[in-house]
Design a protein around this motif. Structure first.
Motif: not given
Length: 302
Positions: A102-105, A111-118, A286-296
């Motif tokens: 699993p990877i946190q976005l 992401a990849n949660v379904e594969l982890s549980s599978r 902390a400044d209230g900006e909403r994070l968006v998914p990006k390549p990790m």
């Protein structure tokens, strides 16, 4: 006829080179790596099946070390799946892959949660005696999938095992009744930490325990901020102002060792964490900006 020994020797040397060379990333077909079928490997390497299984187990570990993107971590599942097709009783592979995939976005999005549980469910079928897999699946269901009742059922079933600790039943009851509050999260994380058999897994859950404790501290500070705002009619400029006004006795210590401060959204944050560990709020900085998914470029512990 004399050429046969030479051919066998050449084939043997080729196998030695194949298994000792540095593994390279395989080509992909769509979103999955192209890997040989387990049935083909069983037929081709019947006498060396243990060696082939160990090779793909090493390849699984190699994929973890080389992973830099969501797809890289997704590939781990396919290597682990092939390894456990070759040896369904190889229990370590299930728990190792389950915790790694699993990877946190962003907050409440993985992401990849379904594969982890599978892969973990596959482990439950093939190695039901390995209770680490049961616990890891319960962890997935709580923190990633929010399927608290199913997680509670797993813990409840484990509580019926001979010699099971008495607090298993209590944990199952809390999962059913409280459905995801911080007490439940802390109880499960501590259980996973204390039951870890290697330092990497223990450190993973130790971090989770401290993240939960940190969020509890931050929520208490949030309450003091709201108290100040209700009394003064305006938000405080700093957390020190909240302490000076008597709405907060003192700035509490951060379990992760950071410094607490007031974010632009009027809530408490810590310098030790980019975002807060919460269930009811979406992930923000902390400044209230909403994070968006990006390549990790590295794995974020969920």
């Amino acid at each position: 006829m004399r050429k046969l020994p030479t051919l066998f020797l050449a084939a043997g040397l080729a196998l030695v080179v194949f298994f000792s060379s540095r593994p390279l990333p395989p080509p992909h077909s769509g979103d999955r790596p192209i890997l040989p079928r387990a049935g083909f490997l069983r037929a081709l390497f019947k006498a060396q099946l243990g060696l082939v299984t160990d090779y793909f187990w090493v390849m699984t570990i190699n994929r973890v070390g080389a992973a830099r993107s969501l797809s890289d971590y997704r590939d781990i599942y396919y290597y682990a799946d092939l390894t456990t097709d070759l040896d369904p009783r190889f229990s370590k592979v299930y728990s190792f892959a389950g915790i790694t995939i699993p990877i946190q976005l962003r907050r409440e999005e993985y992401a990849n949660v379904e594969l982890s549980s599978r892969i973990l469910r596959k482990g439950l079928v093939n190695t039901p005696e390995d209770k680490r897999i049961h616990f890891q699946l319960a962890y997935n269901l709580i923190f990633f999938e929010r399927r608290y009742r199913e997680a509670a059922a797993i813990i409840e079933e484990l509580s019926r095992e001979p010699g099971a600790p008495e607090w298993y039943s209590g944990l199952a009851t809390r999962l059913y009744a409280q459905a995801g509050d911080f007490d439940t999260s802390l109880g499960l994380a501590q259980m996973m930490r204390d039951g870890a058999e290697d330092e990497e897994t223990r450190a993973y859950y130790e971090r989770r325990v401290n993240e939960i404790l940190q969020e509890q501290v931050l929520q208490e500070v949030d309450k003091a901020i709201q108290k100040y705002k209700a009394r003064a009619g305006e938000p405080p400029a700093t957390l020190e102002a909240v302490v000076a006004a008597g709405d907060l006795r003192e700035l509490p210590a951060d379990p992760l060792g950071g410094q607490l401060f007031l974010g632009q959204d009027g809530r408490a944050y810590s310098s030790a964490s980019r975002f807060r560990l919460e269930i009811i709020y979406n992930e923000t900085t902390a400044d209230g900006e909403r994070l968006v998914p990006k390549p990790m470029d590295s794995k974020n512990a969920p």
